[in-house]
Motif scaffolding. Sequence first.
Motif, PDB file in Angstrom:
ATOM      1  N   ALA A   1      47.261  32.273  38.222  1.00  0.00           N
ATOM      2  CA  ALA A   1      46.540  33.416  37.877  1.00  0.00           C
ATOM      3  C   ALA A   1      45.773  34.100  38.903  1.00  0.00           C
ATOM      4  O   ALA A   1      45.213  35.197  39.029  1.00  0.00           O
ATOM      5  CB  ALA A   1      45.537  33.518  36.773  1.00  0.00           C
ATOM      6  N   GLY A   2      46.161  33.527  40.476  1.00  0.00           N
ATOM      7  CA  GLY A   2      45.436  34.063  41.543  1.00  0.00           C
ATOM      8  C   GLY A   2      43.857  33.500  41.506  1.00  0.00           C
ATOM      9  O   GLY A   2      43.232  34.013  42.501  1.00  0.00           O
ATOM     10  N   ILE A   3      43.399  32.759  40.622  1.00  0.00           N
ATOM     11  CA  ILE A   3      42.150  32.472  40.784  1.00  0.00           C
ATOM     12  C   ILE A   3      42.011  31.025  40.052  1.00  0.00           C
ATOM     13  O   ILE A   3      42.868  30.904  38.967  1.00  0.00           O
ATOM     14  CB  ILE A   3      40.960  33.262  39.973  1.00  0.00           C
ATOM     15  N   PRO A   4      41.305  30.219  40.505  1.00  0.00           N
ATOM     16  CA  PRO A   4      41.224  28.785  39.582  1.00  0.00           C
ATOM     17  C   PRO A   4      40.484  29.000  38.038  1.00  0.00           C
ATOM     18  O   PRO A   4      39.718  30.011  38.000  1.00  0.00           O
ATOM     19  CB  PRO A   4      40.153  27.849  40.299  1.00  0.00           C
ATOM     20  N   ILE A   5      41.359  28.198  37.375  1.00  0.00           N
ATOM     21  CA  ILE A   5      40.656  28.160  35.981  1.00  0.00           C
ATOM     22  C   ILE A   5      39.388  28.024  35.608  1.00  0.00           C
ATOM     23  O   ILE A   5      38.709  28.334  34.845  1.00  0.00           O
ATOM     24  CB  ILE A   5      41.670  27.344  34.860  1.00  0.00           C
ATOM     25  N   LYS A   6      38.684  27.271  36.433  1.00  0.00           N
ATOM     26  CA  LYS A   6      37.257  26.842  36.294  1.00  0.00           C
ATOM     27  C   LYS A   6      36.559  28.133  36.863  1.00  0.00           C
ATOM     28  O   LYS A   6      35.612  28.416  35.855  1.00  0.00           O
ATOM     29  CB  LYS A   6      37.069  25.768  37.257  1.00  0.00           C
TER      30      LYS A   6
ATOM     31  N   LEU B   1      48.790  42.157  28.786  1.00  0.00           N
ATOM     32  CA  LEU B   1      47.475  41.741  29.659  1.00  0.00           C
ATOM     33  C   LEU B   1      47.727  40.316  30.145  1.00  0.00           C
ATOM     34  O   LEU B   1      47.312  40.150  31.133  1.00  0.00           O
ATOM     35  CB  LEU B   1      46.220  41.977  28.770  1.00  0.00           C
ATOM     36  N   VAL B   2      48.379  39.496  29.399  1.00  0.00           N
ATOM     37  CA  VAL B   2      48.652  38.113  29.573  1.00  0.00           C
ATOM     38  C   VAL B   2      49.362  38.038  30.857  1.00  0.00           C
ATOM     39  O   VAL B   2      49.376  36.984  31.752  1.00  0.00           O
ATOM     40  CB  VAL B   2      49.311  37.414  28.488  1.00  0.00           C
TER      41      VAL B   2
ATOM     42  N   ASN C   1      47.774  38.870  36.854  1.00  0.00           N
ATOM     43  CA  ASN C   1      47.048  38.118  37.522  1.00  0.00           C
ATOM     44  C   ASN C   1      45.397  38.619  37.742  1.00  0.00           C
ATOM     45  O   ASN C   1      45.191  39.568  37.079  1.00  0.00           O
ATOM     46  CB  ASN C   1      47.503  37.710  38.850  1.00  0.00           C
ATOM     47  N   TRP C   2      44.646  37.728  38.110  1.00  0.00           N
ATOM     48  CA  TRP C   2      43.110  38.077  38.139  1.00  0.00           C
ATOM     49  C   TRP C   2      42.821  39.404  38.923  1.00  0.00           C
ATOM     50  O   TRP C   2      42.104  40.310  38.362  1.00  0.00           O
ATOM     51  CB  TRP C   2      42.310  36.840  38.888  1.00  0.00           C
ATOM     52  N   GLU C   3      43.403  39.518  40.092  1.00  0.00           N
ATOM     53  CA  GLU C   3      43.059  40.981  40.799  1.00  0.00           C
ATOM     54  C   GLU C   3      43.519  42.065  40.297  1.00  0.00           C
ATOM     55  O   GLU C   3      42.841  43.177  39.917  1.00  0.00           O
ATOM     56  CB  GLU C   3      43.830  41.044  42.025  1.00  0.00           C
ATOM     57  N   GLU C   4      44.737  42.025  39.514  1.00  0.00           N
ATOM     58  CA  GLU C   4      45.392  43.193  38.325  1.00  0.00           C
ATOM     59  C   GLU C   4      44.172  43.274  37.274  1.00  0.00           C
ATOM     60  O   GLU C   4      44.052  44.397  36.958  1.00  0.00           O
ATOM     61  CB  GLU C   4      46.838  42.789  38.036  1.00  0.00           C
ATOM     62  N   ALA C   5      43.738  42.268  36.786  1.00  0.00           N
ATOM     63  CA  ALA C   5      42.945  42.255  35.679  1.00  0.00           C
ATOM     64  C   ALA C   5      41.665  43.205  35.764  1.00  0.00           C
ATOM     65  O   ALA C   5      41.397  43.808  35.109  1.00  0.00           O
ATOM     66  CB  ALA C   5      42.833  40.955  34.950  1.00  0.00           C
TER      67      ALA C   5
END
Length: 706
Positions: free
Chosen positions: A428-433, A451-452, A455-459
């Motif tokens: 996702a471009g970022i750790p799940i934690k 939306l699923v 990735n994190w930056e796009e979100a």
Amino acid sequence: MSESIFQNYLNRLTDLSSKNKSLYIPKIEGSGFIDLFEFDFLNNEPSFEILQKLIQGKKKIPLIPESDPRQASINTLSKALSRLDFRDQLTQEETGDHALFLSWLFVEGKMINGQVLRAPLLIHSVTIKKEQETWILVPEGSWQLNPVFLLAYRLAYKKEFESEILEDELNSFSKDPTEFRTQLSRFIQDLFAIQVSSSLFENRIDRFPNSQKSLDKSNFADGKISLKNYSLLGQYSHRGSFLIKEYEALLGKTHHPNLEEFFQEKFLFPQEIPIPKEDKLFPIFPLDASQEHVLHSVRQGKSLVVEGPPGTGKSQLIANLVSDYIARGKKVLVVSQKRAALDVVFERMKKVGFGEFLGLVHDYKVDQKSLFLKIKSQIDSIESYQELNRGIDSMFLEREILGYSKTIKRLSEKFEELRDSLIDSSAAGIPIKAMYLQANMTGETIDSPLLVHLNWEEAQTFKKEFQIFKAYKSKFEGTFWEKRVSFSHLKPVNFPQIVQAIEEIETYDLNSAPNAWNKIFLIEEKKILLNQEGFSKEMQNSLDDFKSLANPGLALEITFDPKKRKVLNKVQKLISAATKKLQTLDFQIPHDITSLKVDQMELENQLKSWFAPILLPLKKKRFSNFSKWLELNGKKFTPKNIEKALEEFEIIQGIVDEMNKLNDFTNLDFSISHLESLKNEVNEVLVWLSNMETLKRIIGILDLNS
């Protein structure tokens, strides 16, 4: 090749030892020493009687009464003894060093290398204490030769000494004072080039001279050293001189010019050592992840520094390192400048049964006997330890440990996989934690399968754009702009036409408008609007809301003053922040802050004193306002409670100062004790002001002259 690291350190250490106060003492006043001459006949005996009893091996030697209303000299000496006793206890608690000595027979003069001397020759470790209102001198250990003088003499005359052999011979002398001095005279003349006079055999102590090194340097002849009947009671530090012999031994063995080469040869491993298995680790206390990492690193042969504030487990980590190495048959040396650090580690190990395997050494001389006794006890117990190791219980325990170790290994591998997953950012471009920690589980959500795939930056980009869209939609929903004509189909070629249309509107002459736009028509239209139910209702609601305000005066004060409205917004934020701060405090808001502020600075200065725990409780009446505030909060007038109260009072004072800066209102009570009512008044007025925008529009319509 540059000077060896050991040679360099040895030179520095030797220089420091030669400058030690036990090598040259110029005067007694302000030096922390007491001249034994001052005790002459204060206890109805000559001062030399103290030395005689010391030579005879008496266990307790009376000095002077604690106080005497008839003799000021006794009271002065009693104060000096009290200060000396306090310093000695402080030194022992801080470093473990027994530095209080009674010195006798001073060597005075100038050595052959020009070094000026006024140094004690013999020193005896002692303690002082009060018993039945009398100061008592308690001898400890035995006579020693001043190690700093021996070092300086050896360097000047190139003569080697075996200090331990010399001290054994010294302490084999007779306990009869006359015979002792006869044997001592021969002993000194055999060892040193010192002039011994007949005054050595006189039962007296000479007063210590008050001199300066510059004067003594010119008065003393080179190479002439004499023995003087001086005797002092005070603290001597010899710790540095004990290291010189060890460093000289190292100097003869090493050839390294710098520390880097020394450590690489001694501690650098040819290949990296793997992390030991769980059944090969022997910590005796629980380990967290960071402590376990340190243990693994040390076992791999790495050197590292562990830092952390008090209470974070540094001592526990040291105890685990010690137990791990001891359990594998290794020798461990734990050193610290602070006595308390060694005591903490020793007590931890002792509680779990390692006390007999550890030697606690605070002082090189004083703790020597107990250390040797413990070594003897261990040697005598070797067979019993071997028998325990061969027992059935030991075999069963080893199997049990092996089983637990396998379970720990299996769980550690599983948890390591989970840890790797928590910090994996590839999906996702970022750790799940991090995603979980940053997610707002109670906020609004959008349920869309599209939306699923973001990735994190796009979100984050989508979230920002959606918030802008939502704000515009909420603002313009139901208005003309919701169904506005879109200009998105226009192209640059259409821009000249748009500019022309705008210019025509700007140059349009309103005076040429039809008569329908005259003033009378506009007034009639306004009257029609005013008679509509919606306008009348809005106006009435605004007036009703004003009447229900708790502080209508404040509302009137800022209604037509935009600057004060901005200040009131700041006041609202300040009250909110102040409320949160005050909720974290243990102490209630004082009724009279001004009176407490008067006590604040003096109390802070009092707390800095060493004697604060003793003196402050006695000054309760002096700080009556502060003590009453402590009592209201259920606290006693102690340094710890005062320090906590001062910290919280500073926070309260800071809030008061910030509020005073924003107090530009005549209709607002800025008392910190009425913070809740102040908060309600400000919030109520700001809500009413936001509704006043409608009333302002109505007032504009009422202006029928426009």
